[in-house]
Write a protein that holds these residues in place. Structure first.
Motif, PDB file in Angstrom:
ATOM      1  N   VAL A  62       1.001   2.489 -16.718  1.00  0.00           N
ATOM      2  CA  VAL A  62       0.393   4.958 -16.556  1.00  0.00           C
ATOM      3  C   VAL A  62       1.744   5.482 -16.277  1.00  0.00           C
ATOM      4  CG1 VAL A  62      -0.559   6.243 -14.970  1.00  0.00           C
ATOM      5  CG2 VAL A  62      -1.941   4.267 -15.254  1.00  0.00           C
ATOM      6  N   GLY A  63       2.650   4.331 -15.245  1.00  0.00           N
ATOM      7  CA  GLY A  63       4.025   4.881 -15.529  1.00  0.00           C
ATOM      8  C   GLY A  63       4.770   5.072 -16.306  1.00  0.00           C
ATOM      9  N   LEU A  64       4.356   3.921 -17.406  1.00  0.00           N
ATOM     10  CA  LEU A  64       5.453   3.759 -18.763  1.00  0.00           C
ATOM     11  C   LEU A  64       4.807   5.662 -19.466  1.00  0.00           C
ATOM     12  CD1 LEU A  64       7.549   2.301 -20.075  1.00  0.00           C
ATOM     13  CD2 LEU A  64       6.169   1.239 -21.298  1.00  0.00           C
ATOM     14  N   ALA A  73       9.663   1.783 -12.366  1.00  0.00           N
ATOM     15  CA  ALA A  73      10.536   1.108 -11.547  1.00  0.00           C
ATOM     16  C   ALA A  73       9.799   0.472  -9.781  1.00  0.00           C
ATOM     17  CB  ALA A  73      11.540   1.980 -11.873  1.00  0.00           C
ATOM     18  N   VAL A  74       9.480   1.221  -9.294  1.00  0.00           N
ATOM     19  CA  VAL A  74       9.342   1.253  -8.604  1.00  0.00           C
ATOM     20  C   VAL A  74       8.038   0.092  -8.737  1.00  0.00           C
ATOM     21  CG1 VAL A  74       7.948   2.002  -6.247  1.00  0.00           C
ATOM     22  CG2 VAL A  74       9.868   2.993  -7.024  1.00  0.00           C
ATOM     23  N   ASN A  75       6.881   0.086  -9.017  1.00  0.00           N
ATOM     24  CA  ASN A  75       5.593  -0.854  -9.699  1.00  0.00           C
ATOM     25  C   ASN A  75       6.213  -1.837 -10.015  1.00  0.00           C
ATOM     26  OD1 ASN A  75       2.760   0.341  -7.680  1.00  0.00           O
ATOM     27  ND2 ASN A  75       3.984   1.848  -9.072  1.00  0.00           N
ATOM     28  N   PHE A  76       6.841  -1.750 -10.973  1.00  0.00           N
ATOM     29  CA  PHE A  76       8.095  -3.123 -12.145  1.00  0.00           C
ATOM     30  C   PHE A  76       8.170  -4.326 -10.764  1.00  0.00           C
ATOM     31  CE2 PHE A  76      10.206  -5.439 -14.215  1.00  0.00           C
ATOM     32  CZ  PHE A  76       9.749  -6.015 -14.568  1.00  0.00           C
ATOM     33  N   SER A 108       8.915  13.984 -16.512  1.00  0.00           N
ATOM     34  CA  SER A 108       9.370  12.882 -16.801  1.00  0.00           C
ATOM     35  C   SER A 108       9.674  11.546 -15.677  1.00  0.00           C
ATOM     36  CB  SER A 108      10.200  12.318 -17.771  1.00  0.00           C
ATOM     37  OG  SER A 108      11.292  13.631 -18.083  1.00  0.00           O
ATOM     38  N   VAL A 109      10.060  12.304 -14.628  1.00  0.00           N
ATOM     39  CA  VAL A 109      11.128  11.714 -14.011  1.00  0.00           C
ATOM     40  C   VAL A 109      10.277  10.686 -12.796  1.00  0.00           C
ATOM     41  CG1 VAL A 109      11.056  13.448 -11.923  1.00  0.00           C
ATOM     42  CG2 VAL A 109      12.651  11.067 -11.884  1.00  0.00           C
ATOM     43  N   PHE A 110       8.641  11.454 -12.662  1.00  0.00           N
ATOM     44  CA  PHE A 110       7.394  10.998 -12.103  1.00  0.00           C
ATOM     45  C   PHE A 110       7.313   9.705 -12.954  1.00  0.00           C
ATOM     46  CE2 PHE A 110       7.237  15.057 -10.859  1.00  0.00           C
ATOM     47  CZ  PHE A 110       7.429  15.073  -9.546  1.00  0.00           C
ATOM     48  N   GLY A 111       6.947   9.408 -14.193  1.00  0.00           N
ATOM     49  CA  GLY A 111       6.829   8.168 -14.807  1.00  0.00           C
ATOM     50  C   GLY A 111       8.119   7.454 -14.237  1.00  0.00           C
ATOM     51  N   LYS A 158       0.676  -1.156   0.073  1.00  0.00           N
ATOM     52  CA  LYS A 158       0.036   0.145  -0.513  1.00  0.00           C
ATOM     53  C   LYS A 158       0.798   0.990  -0.185  1.00  0.00           C
ATOM     54  CE  LYS A 158      -3.739   2.192   2.409  1.00  0.00           C
ATOM     55  NZ  LYS A 158      -4.978   1.767   1.744  1.00  0.00           N
ATOM     56  N   VAL A 159       1.968   1.315   0.805  1.00  0.00           N
ATOM     57  CA  VAL A 159       3.170   2.595   0.266  1.00  0.00           C
ATOM     58  C   VAL A 159       3.448   2.480  -0.546  1.00  0.00           C
ATOM     59  CG1 VAL A 159       4.982   3.300   2.621  1.00  0.00           C
ATOM     60  CG2 VAL A 159       3.070   2.250   3.265  1.00  0.00           C
ATOM     61  N   VAL A 160       3.776   1.960  -0.683  1.00  0.00           N
ATOM     62  CA  VAL A 160       4.862   1.982  -1.328  1.00  0.00           C
ATOM     63  C   VAL A 160       4.681   2.255  -3.143  1.00  0.00           C
ATOM     64  CG1 VAL A 160       7.263   0.232  -2.652  1.00  0.00           C
ATOM     65  CG2 VAL A 160       6.605   0.307  -0.067  1.00  0.00           C
ATOM     66  N   SER A 161       3.560   1.502  -2.764  1.00  0.00           N
ATOM     67  CA  SER A 161       2.897   0.808  -4.894  1.00  0.00           C
ATOM     68  C   SER A 161       2.290   2.655  -4.919  1.00  0.00           C
ATOM     69  CB  SER A 161       2.142   0.028  -4.929  1.00  0.00           C
ATOM     70  OG  SER A 161       1.428  -0.406  -6.035  1.00  0.00           O
ATOM     71  N   GLY A 162       2.046   3.027  -3.701  1.00  0.00           N
ATOM     72  CA  GLY A 162       0.534   4.387  -4.166  1.00  0.00           C
ATOM     73  C   GLY A 162       2.111   5.890  -4.290  1.00  0.00           C
ATOM     74  N   PHE A 163       3.544   5.029  -3.458  1.00  0.00           N
ATOM     75  CA  PHE A 163       3.629   6.587  -3.386  1.00  0.00           C
ATOM     76  C   PHE A 163       4.295   8.081  -4.284  1.00  0.00           C
ATOM     77  CE2 PHE A 163       7.925   8.689  -2.074  1.00  0.00           C
ATOM     78  CZ  PHE A 163       7.023   9.715  -0.558  1.00  0.00           C
ATOM     79  N   PRO A 164       4.797   6.971  -5.057  1.00  0.00           N
ATOM     80  CA  PRO A 164       4.928   7.948  -6.788  1.00  0.00           C
ATOM     81  C   PRO A 164       4.043   8.336  -7.007  1.00  0.00           C
ATOM     82  CG  PRO A 164       5.650   4.879  -6.880  1.00  0.00           C
ATOM     83  CD  PRO A 164       5.294   5.689  -5.539  1.00  0.00           C
ATOM     84  N   SER A 165       2.607   7.398  -6.766  1.00  0.00           N
ATOM     85  CA  SER A 165       1.452   8.900  -7.862  1.00  0.00           C
ATOM     86  C   SER A 165       1.065  10.089  -6.681  1.00  0.00           C
ATOM     87  CB  SER A 165       0.995   7.835  -8.444  1.00  0.00           C
ATOM     88  OG  SER A 165       0.230   6.866  -7.571  1.00  0.00           O
TER      89      SER A 165
END
Length: 424
Positions: free
Chosen positions: A318-320, A402-405, A394-397, A247-254
């Motif tokens: 979505v990140g890509l 990377a994190v969610n992969f 672009s860094v947010f993508g 929950k924490v790691v996957s949602g943090f980048p977005s």
């Protein structure tokens, strides 16, 4: 026999919804959550203009926002423990009273005759007690059968969408017609009404009213509200920590991207204030549809583990796409996927985590879950600002991809241990 986890002196009737009955208690819970979200977004719509009128620069405004997130981060787990031990009525009432104090101080800060800057920062302090969403989630989880819980929790997304649209609309309309002090005053009155409704209509306890994955432990001394060891011990229960970390790691980048969105919309998308408002409303409508309707339907056909994997997979895609994004049109195309992942991740992880603990600990668990967004709001302005200034949008993508992969690989190699009624 007294319901499990009910406050002393309350019998089964109180635990099962009191005089209103379970359906009406659930309906009132959704209404109260909508009121709180609407008031919150009314505040967000006027806070930048009030800060500017008081002479605050962007750095000081950032401190103001960070203090709000930090206080909610600190108060979430303790408030969840308080809700478990004192019941839903006390939790809602305290939350609305705290919000009333915040909006009253914010209204006073609008007066030229008073020390506006001091009152503005003082208005952040009641955020320690403002946790209506975890209280609402606790009631919904307590009153819902396990197989119905994802859909029931998902309907709170409708409340959030109503809050975004109604709060933003009322904030702009009222401030333009009656002055900047009008929206916080209306929010103050609405929260006082919410406190009265909570105290008179919400049952003292909702524990033991639904069918839960685990029964509350019988006997033994109960830990106090401020027992941090008892709170942190929940994370060590079987199946809890892996889901919480996802929950924490996957949602943090977005979350970083959403924290920086107001800056990105001005600098990268070149949007005017009105256009940014339309985009925010579009986000709110999407969230209403996805969390209120789509997630519930999907949860009746697929297991929670499958939905969790799907949300992380869509985050990867979505990140890509976000890394290649070059215009607001591209962002509008990828926004449905972003909203789907955010909503599904939050609803499914909340549902799994409340099933993994006993009925008497659902409020504490949801209080821990409620710390995720304040954590993002606390770290986001600093981390997101550094990333944006150094590498661009672009860094947010790239970070999200990377994190969610990596999270997706972990989920595929080590399935999350939890009970499910459906085939994976």
């Amino acid at each position: 026999m007294q319901g499990a986890g009910a406050p002393r002196g309350q019998g089964p009737s109180a635990a099962q919804g009191g005089a209103l009955g379970r359906p009406r208690v659930l309906l009132l819970t959704y209404v109260l959550a909508s009121v709180e979200f609407s008031c919150l977004f009314m505040q967000f719509s006027v806070l930048p203009y009030l800060s500017r009128s008081l002479g605050l620069d962007s750095v000081t405004f950032g401190y103001l926002q960070t203090s709000f997130g930090l206080l909610q981060l600190l108060g979430g787990p303790v408030f969840g423990r308080f809700a478990d031990q004192r019941g839903a009525r006390a939790a809602f009432t305290v939350s609305f009273l705290g919000a009333s104090v915040l909006y009253l101080l914010l209204t006073a800060a609008c007066s030229p005759a008073l020390p506006g800057v001091a009152l503005l920062f003082a208005s952040r302090l009641p955020a320690l007690f403002m946790h209506t969403l975890p209280a609402a989630q606790m009631v919904v989880a307590d009153l819902s059968a396990p197989e119905e819980r994802p859909a029931a929790l998902g309907r709170l997304g409708l409340c959030f969408g109503v809050g975004i649209i109604l709060g933003s609309l009322l904030g702009g309309t009222l401030s333009a017609a009656y002055g900047i002090q009008c929206p916080p005053f209306v929010a103050f009155v609405a929260n006082l009404l919410g406190a009265v409704l909570s105290f008179t209509c919400i049952p003292a306890s909702t524990k033991g009213a639904g069918t839960h994955g685990q029964a509350a432990p019988a006997g033994g001394p109960r830990a106090g509200v401020f027992d941090l060891k008892a709170i942190s011990r929940l994370l060590l229960q079987p199946g809890v920590l892996p889901v919480f970390l996802v929950k924490v790691v996957s949602g943090f980048p977005s979350g970083l991207f959403m924290v920086m969105f107001s800056i990105i919309s001005m600098d990268f998308f070149r949007l005017e204030a009105a256009q940014a408002g339309y985009l925010t409303s579009f986000f709110g409508v999407l969230q209403m549809v996805v969390q209120g309707l789509v997630v519930g339907r999907l949860s009746s056909h697929f297991s929670e583990a499958a939905l969790l994997r799907a949300s992380v997979l869509v985050f990867v895609l979505v990140g890509l796409a976000m890394a290649l994004m070059s215009s607001v049109f591209h962002f509008c195309l990828l926004m449905p996927g972003l909203v789907f992942s955010l909503c599904t991740l939050n609803v499914v992880t909340d549902s799994i985590l409340t099933k993994a603990v006993s009925a008497s600990d659902t409020g504490t668990m949801l209080g821990l879950c409620a710390t995720v967004q304040p954590l993002t709001r606390t770290l986001g302005p600093t981390v997101g600002g550094l990333l944006y200034r150094s590498f661009g949008v672009s860094v947010f993508g790239h970070v999200q991809f990377a994190v969610n992969f990596l999270v997706l690989l972990v989920l595929w190699r080590q399935p999350l241990p939890h009970k499910t009624d459906k085939v994976w």
